[in-house]
Scaffold this motif. Structure first.
Motif, PDB file in Angstrom:
ATOM      1  N   ILE A 197     -13.720   1.579  -4.649  1.00 48.11           N
ATOM      2  CA  ILE A 197     -13.148   2.322  -5.787  1.00 48.11           C
ATOM      3  C   ILE A 197     -14.176   3.319  -6.333  1.00 48.11           C
TER       4      ILE A 197
ATOM      5  N   THR B 251     -14.230  -1.856 -14.836  1.00 45.05           N
ATOM      6  CA  THR B 251     -13.233  -2.223 -13.826  1.00 45.05           C
ATOM      7  C   THR B 251     -13.011  -3.725 -13.892  1.00 45.05           C
TER       8      THR B 251
ATOM      9  N   SER C 270      -9.559  -6.611 -13.261  1.00 43.22           N
ATOM     10  CA  SER C 270      -8.599  -6.854 -12.185  1.00 43.22           C
ATOM     11  C   SER C 270      -7.375  -7.527 -12.776  1.00 43.22           C
TER      12      SER C 270
ATOM     13  N   PRO D 299      -6.768  -3.089 -11.823  1.00 46.74           N
ATOM     14  CA  PRO D 299      -5.989  -2.763 -10.626  1.00 46.74           C
ATOM     15  C   PRO D 299      -5.364  -4.017 -10.020  1.00 46.74           C
ATOM     16  N   SER D 300      -4.253  -3.804  -9.292  1.00 48.85           N
ATOM     17  CA  SER D 300      -3.665  -4.877  -8.482  1.00 48.85           C
ATOM     18  C   SER D 300      -4.272  -4.755  -7.081  1.00 48.85           C
TER      19      SER D 300
ATOM     20  N   VAL E  77      -5.496  -3.057  -4.084  1.00 45.28           N
ATOM     21  CA  VAL E  77      -5.837  -1.624  -3.991  1.00 45.28           C
ATOM     22  C   VAL E  77      -5.787  -1.184  -2.524  1.00 45.28           C
TER      23      VAL E  77
ATOM     24  N   ILE F 177      -1.679  -0.689  -5.945  1.00 42.71           N
ATOM     25  CA  ILE F 177      -1.976   0.633  -6.504  1.00 42.71           C
ATOM     26  C   ILE F 177      -2.855   1.349  -5.473  1.00 42.71           C
TER      27      ILE F 177
ATOM     28  N   VAL G 193      -6.522   4.593  -8.890  1.00 44.83           N
ATOM     29  CA  VAL G 193      -7.449   3.745  -9.652  1.00 44.83           C
ATOM     30  C   VAL G 193      -8.597   4.613 -10.183  1.00 44.83           C
TER      31      VAL G 193
ATOM     32  N   LEU H 133      -2.624  -1.583 -13.563  1.00 46.42           N
ATOM     33  CA  LEU H 133      -2.157  -0.549 -12.625  1.00 46.42           C
ATOM     34  C   LEU H 133      -1.219  -1.158 -11.590  1.00 46.42           C
TER      35      LEU H 133
ATOM     36  N   TYR I  57       2.165   7.583  -9.854  1.00 49.15           N
ATOM     37  CA  TYR I  57       1.349   6.887  -8.863  1.00 49.15           C
ATOM     38  C   TYR I  57       1.776   7.240  -7.433  1.00 49.15           C
TER      39      TYR I  57
END
Length: 345
Positions: A17, A131, A133, A202-203, A205, A246, A251, A272, A327
């Motif tokens: 990321i 960041t 999760s 984020p889910s 990624v 996502i 992200v 996300l 997205y």
């Protein structure tokens, strides 16, 4: 203030990321200082930036081998008073760890605690993004099965007592993100720093690496999920996987929007979610777009059944409204990932 005059500190700059964040920041004219674990890693990232046609004068790196202690952060912030924005992406994701507490949970929680304390002592820092999760929102503490609808307000109830043993890295990762996230909330509520704080959750990624892939054996966890499907033999069973996803480029975009719109995002946890994903769906997308790749077909019907039997829903519409951008859809995300893996010699 024009973006050109702002310097952003990105921890863990060589991560999947983080590399996208670095790339997008430079494209937008920000100066970036990234933390890396060694000179080799720093020089390698610098050369990838140059090869991508970006101005490497906008990028510099500092070597931090230990993200648990406060001192390295103090040194960076003292030496670089031009840093006004911090994006803390560094956190262990090591599913082969032998001791989840020492190798995953403690570094994540202490690293978060110490970088926040250090930033508080440097008044030049105005914005802070971390960041997290989506695992920090999913409560599997009761019987291992999450229930109901999960939103930005949800918390996982995971504690170290839920570890089945020292090598239980998946639960360890969930605990690390939960406890680090709770530390962020506590810090903001109790210590009232003079900077804004946003958490990005984020889910799964997906999507391509930021720069050219030179070594397929070193893919990150999410890219490896796609690669696993890509490596299946046509008669093999597709292993079940369900979740939400996502794209990595979104992200990175979300991290940048989070500090640019800090009036709207301060104190928020932004989840996300670009839609549902299963391995069956991934396989069918690969088959549709890469007819020469010989893998199991993938069944939409099976995918729908797997998703229906999950007993859990996600609603991160509030985050999407705040971030205000569309997205990247699953098909594009998977196609771009697969194309890059196939191109890697």
């Amino acid at each position: 203030m024009s973006t050109q005059s702002e310097t952003v500190f990105v921890t863990g700059a060589t991560g999947f990321i983080a590399q996208h964040i670095v790339k997008q920041l430079i494209e937008k004219g920000y100066k970036v200082i990234g933390s890396v674990r060694s000179k080799d890693k720093g020089e390698n990232l610098k050369s990838l930036i140059t090869e991508a046609g970006l101005d490497s004068n906008f990028f510099d790196y500092v070597i931090i081998t230990n993200l648990i202690d406060k001192q390295p952060f103090d040194e960076v912030f003292s030496k670089h008073p031009e840093i006004s924005i911090v994006l803390h992406t560094a956190s262990p994701v090591d599913f082969n760890a032998k001791d989840a507490i020492k190798e995953i949970i403690e570094p994540a929680v202490l690293g978060t605690k110490h970088i926040l304390q250090s930033a508080k002592q440097h008044p030049n820092i105005k914005k802070f993004v971390i960041t997290s999760s989506i695992v920090a929102t999913i409560d599997v503490s009761e019987d291992g099965k999450p229930k109901g609808t999960i939103t930005e307000e949800s918390w996982s109830g995971l504690e170290t007592k839920h570890l089945s043993g020292p090598e239980d890295t998946f639960v360890g990762y969930g605990i690390s993100k939960t406890h680090a996230g709770q530390e962020v909330v506590r810090f903001q509520n109790e210590e009232h720093p003079n900077f804004t704080i946003v958490s990005i959750l984020p889910s799964y990624v997906f999507g391509p690496q930021a720069f050219e892939v030179k070594d397929k054996s070193q893919l990150n966890f999410s890219a490896e999920l796609v690669n696993k499907v890509l490596k299946l033999k046509p008669n093999e069973e597709i292993p079940p996987l369900t979740g939400i996803f996502i794209d990595v480029r979104d992200v990175a975009h979300a991290h940048i929007k989070a500090f640019q719109e800090s009036q709207k995002t301060n104190g928020k946890r932004l989840g996300l979610d670009a839609g549902e994903v299963t391995n069956e769906l991934i396989a069918s997308i690969i088959n549709k777009n890469f007819p020469k790749v010989d893998i199991p077909k993938g069944s939409i019907e099976k995918s729908n059944n797997q998703l229906q039997s999950r007993g859990i829903g996600f609603d991160f519409s509030e985050s999407k409204k705040i971030l205000g951008f569309d997205y990247i859809p699953l098909e594009k995300s998977i196609v771009d990932s697969v194309q890059q893996i196939l191109n890697a010699k």
